[in-house]
Write a protein that holds these residues in place. Structure first.
Motif, mmCIF file in Angstrom:
data_model
loop_
_atom_site.group_PDB
_atom_site.id
_atom_site.type_symbol
_atom_site.label_atom_id
_atom_site.label_comp_id
_atom_site.label_asym_id
_atom_site.label_seq_id
_atom_site.Cartn_x
_atom_site.Cartn_y
_atom_site.Cartn_z
ATOM 1 N N LYS A 142 0.825 -1.208 0.000
ATOM 2 C CA LYS A 142 0.000 0.000 0.000
ATOM 3 C C LYS A 142 0.860 1.259 0.000
ATOM 4 C CE LYS A 142 -3.926 2.071 2.443
ATOM 5 N NZ LYS A 142 -4.871 1.929 3.581
ATOM 6 N N GLN A 143 1.929 1.233 0.771
ATOM 7 C CA GLN A 143 2.826 2.386 0.838
ATOM 8 C C GLN A 143 3.504 2.635 -0.512
ATOM 9 O OE1 GLN A 143 6.048 1.866 3.600
ATOM 10 N NE2 GLN A 143 7.001 3.823 3.114
ATOM 11 N N ILE A 144 4.006 1.569 -1.130
ATOM 12 C CA ILE A 144 4.676 1.701 -2.430
ATOM 13 C C ILE A 144 3.697 2.215 -3.484
ATOM 14 C CG2 ILE A 144 5.788 0.435 -4.298
ATOM 15 C CD1 ILE A 144 7.586 0.844 -1.925
ATOM 16 N N ASN A 145 2.493 1.663 -3.509
ATOM 17 C CA ASN A 145 1.500 2.077 -4.504
ATOM 18 C C ASN A 145 1.107 3.543 -4.331
ATOM 19 O OD1 ASN A 145 1.512 -0.488 -5.597
ATOM 20 N ND2 ASN A 145 -0.271 -1.181 -4.438
ATOM 21 N N LEU A 169 3.521 0.650 -11.054
ATOM 22 C CA LEU A 169 2.223 0.494 -10.400
ATOM 23 C C LEU A 169 1.403 -0.594 -11.088
ATOM 24 C CD1 LEU A 169 0.298 1.584 -8.214
ATOM 25 C CD2 LEU A 169 -0.555 3.229 -9.907
ATOM 26 N N GLN A 170 1.445 -0.608 -12.404
ATOM 27 C CA GLN A 170 0.745 -1.653 -13.150
ATOM 28 C C GLN A 170 1.355 -3.024 -12.863
ATOM 29 O OE1 GLN A 170 0.790 -2.271 -17.739
ATOM 30 N NE2 GLN A 170 -0.899 -0.863 -17.346
ATOM 31 N N MET A 171 2.670 -3.074 -12.754
ATOM 32 C CA MET A 171 3.347 -4.326 -12.429
ATOM 33 C C MET A 171 2.917 -4.834 -11.055
ATOM 34 S SD MET A 171 7.449 -5.052 -12.018
ATOM 35 C CE MET A 171 7.494 -4.190 -10.438
ATOM 36 N N ASN A 172 2.811 -3.928 -10.089
ATOM 37 C CA ASN A 172 2.382 -4.328 -8.744
ATOM 38 C C ASN A 172 0.981 -4.934 -8.769
ATOM 39 O OD1 ASN A 172 4.788 -3.343 -7.842
ATOM 40 N ND2 ASN A 172 3.952 -1.541 -6.826
ATOM 41 N N SER A 179 -7.222 -7.128 -10.845
ATOM 42 C CA SER A 179 -7.635 -6.442 -12.067
ATOM 43 C C SER A 179 -7.897 -4.960 -11.818
ATOM 44 C CB SER A 179 -8.895 -7.096 -12.641
ATOM 45 O OG SER A 179 -9.954 -7.047 -11.690
ATOM 46 N N SER A 180 -7.845 -4.550 -10.560
ATOM 47 C CA SER A 180 -8.041 -3.137 -10.228
ATOM 48 C C SER A 180 -7.439 -2.852 -8.855
ATOM 49 C CB SER A 180 -9.527 -2.771 -10.230
ATOM 50 O OG SER A 180 -10.219 -3.490 -9.218
ATOM 51 N N MET A 181 -7.061 -1.592 -8.657
ATOM 52 C CA MET A 181 -6.556 -1.128 -7.366
ATOM 53 C C MET A 181 -7.005 0.315 -7.183
ATOM 54 S SD MET A 181 -2.658 -2.595 -6.854
ATOM 55 C CE MET A 181 -1.982 -1.367 -7.973
ATOM 56 N N PRO A 182 -7.210 0.753 -5.949
ATOM 57 C CA PRO A 182 -7.636 2.144 -5.721
ATOM 58 C C PRO A 182 -6.639 3.161 -6.278
ATOM 59 C CG PRO A 182 -7.891 0.835 -3.721
ATOM 60 C CD PRO A 182 -7.153 -0.018 -4.692
ATOM 61 N N GLU A 183 -5.351 2.823 -6.222
ATOM 62 C CA GLU A 183 -4.326 3.764 -6.682
ATOM 63 C C GLU A 183 -4.222 3.816 -8.204
ATOM 64 O OE1 GLU A 183 -3.363 1.983 -2.726
ATOM 65 O OE2 GLU A 183 -3.723 1.163 -4.739
ATOM 66 N N TYR A 184 -4.789 2.801 -8.858
ATOM 67 C CA TYR A 184 -4.675 2.704 -10.319
ATOM 68 C C TYR A 184 -6.040 3.019 -10.917
ATOM 69 C CZ TYR A 184 -2.883 0.865 -14.758
ATOM 70 O OH TYR A 184 -2.455 0.733 -16.053
ATOM 71 N N ASP A 185 -6.252 4.278 -11.273
ATOM 72 C CA ASP A 185 -7.565 4.703 -11.760
ATOM 73 C C ASP A 185 -7.405 5.587 -12.991
ATOM 74 O OD1 ASP A 185 -6.506 6.993 -10.699
ATOM 75 O OD2 ASP A 185 -7.992 7.242 -9.118
ATOM 76 N N TYR A 186 -8.525 6.159 -13.424
ATOM 77 C CA TYR A 186 -8.471 6.986 -14.632
ATOM 78 C C TYR A 186 -7.544 8.178 -14.466
ATOM 79 C CZ TYR A 186 -9.522 10.547 -18.011
ATOM 80 O OH TYR A 186 -9.387 11.525 -18.973
#
Length: 303
Positions: A142-145, A169-172, A179-186
């Motif tokens: 979570k910290q890294i992301n 971030l995509q690699m993580n 298939s989704s993460m809160p940090e990885y959004d539009y």
């Protein structure tokens, strides 16, 4: 402290060599200790010929060679008598040498990776247990992301560093099998697409678009950005990437609300049928030109 046999042998041999040389130089000089003083005869001058000097020097050199050879034999014998200590020492030194060479080689390979493809240069800086820590330590992941997200959105960072942060971030996300993460959004994906659109660096632009077309983000704004690239960019490869991203939006929408799937199908068919640009049509033909796919799109669009 243990006394080194090699040191003792060398010391004794050296003393013997010194004594021998001393005797060679001063053997003709009489001793005057404990003897009554006598009137010394008039000194006589002894003149040596060059041949005599040469013979004397050769004799001394030959004696020195013999002493050195003797020392070398004694050292060799000591090594044979105690091979373990020397072997261990040599092995440790060899191991250290090998480790230093390997470390230098790794540094060189990491530097070459950064030079050849700076986008993925961050791989060289990751800890060896990075994958395992991401999987086993939720707080660490979570910290890294969160840090990566901040880097992507930071306008003061270099464009390439921001793109590298998105790649990591995509690699993580893939490491965590998500298939989704809160940090990885539009917001992060759209930000990188905006950088690509405004960049004059064609290589950066292509890498950014390649990465964003793989983003598992479903958003109407992404579809609009891919459409703009498809219709306006002069690079055929970029157009194919944009078409790929646009079609990916349609297939991702099938797992969402039915109305959005219908909107995406209608949008794709409109771009495909209404364009007068042969390059746009050719790029979409590669993706949806198959009759079965076109029939599926028409059905999803409600036609």
């Amino acid at each position: 402290m243990a006394i080194n046999k090699g040191t003792i042998a060398i010391t004794i041999a050296t003393l013997a060599l010194v004594i021998s040389c001393y005797g060679a130089f001063f053997k003709d000089k009489p001793s005057s200790l404990n003897e009554p003083k006598q009137q010394q005869p008039s000194p006589t001058i002894s003149i040596r010929t060059p041949a005599q000097y040469q013979q004397s020097n050769e004799a001394l050199i030959d004696e020195l060679h013999k002493k050195v050879s003797s020392l070398q034999r004694q050292i060799a014998n000591l090594k044979l008598q105690t091979p373990g200590s020397y072997q261990d020492q040599d092995t440790d030194e060899f191991k250290e040498l090998v480790l230093n060479v390997l470390e230098e080689k790794q540094k060189q390979e990491a530097e070459e990776l950064r030079e050849q493809n700076p986008l993925y240069g961050f791989y060289a800086d990751l800890p060896k247990d990075y994958d395992l820590r991401i999987k086993s330590e939720p707080d660490y992941a979570k910290q890294i992301n969160a840090q990566l997200r901040e880097q992507i959105l930071d306008p003061n960072m270099a464009d390439l560093d921001r793109l590298a942060a998105l790649s990591q971030l995509q690699m993580n996300m893939f490491i965590l099998n998500k298939s989704s993460m809160p940090e990885y959004d539009y917001e992060v994906v759209g930000n990188i697409l905006n950088l690509a659109n405004s960049s004059s660096d064609e290589k950066f632009k292509i890498q950014a678009i390649e990465l964003t077309t793989q983003a598992p983000i479903l958003d109407q704004r992404l579809a609009e950005q891919f459409t703009n690239l498809l219709e306006r960019d002069s690079n055929d490869y970029v157009r194919r990437l944009a078409a790929q991203g646009l079609v990916a939006q349609y297939y991702q929408s099938q797992n969402q609300k039915d109305d959005y799937t219908q909107q995406m199908a209608q949008h794709l068919l409109a771009v495909y049928n209404d364009t007068s640009d042969s390059a746009v049509r050719a790029a979409l033909d590669e993706m949806i030109g198959n009759q079965d796919i076109l029939d599926e799109l028409r059905k999803s669009a409600g036609y």
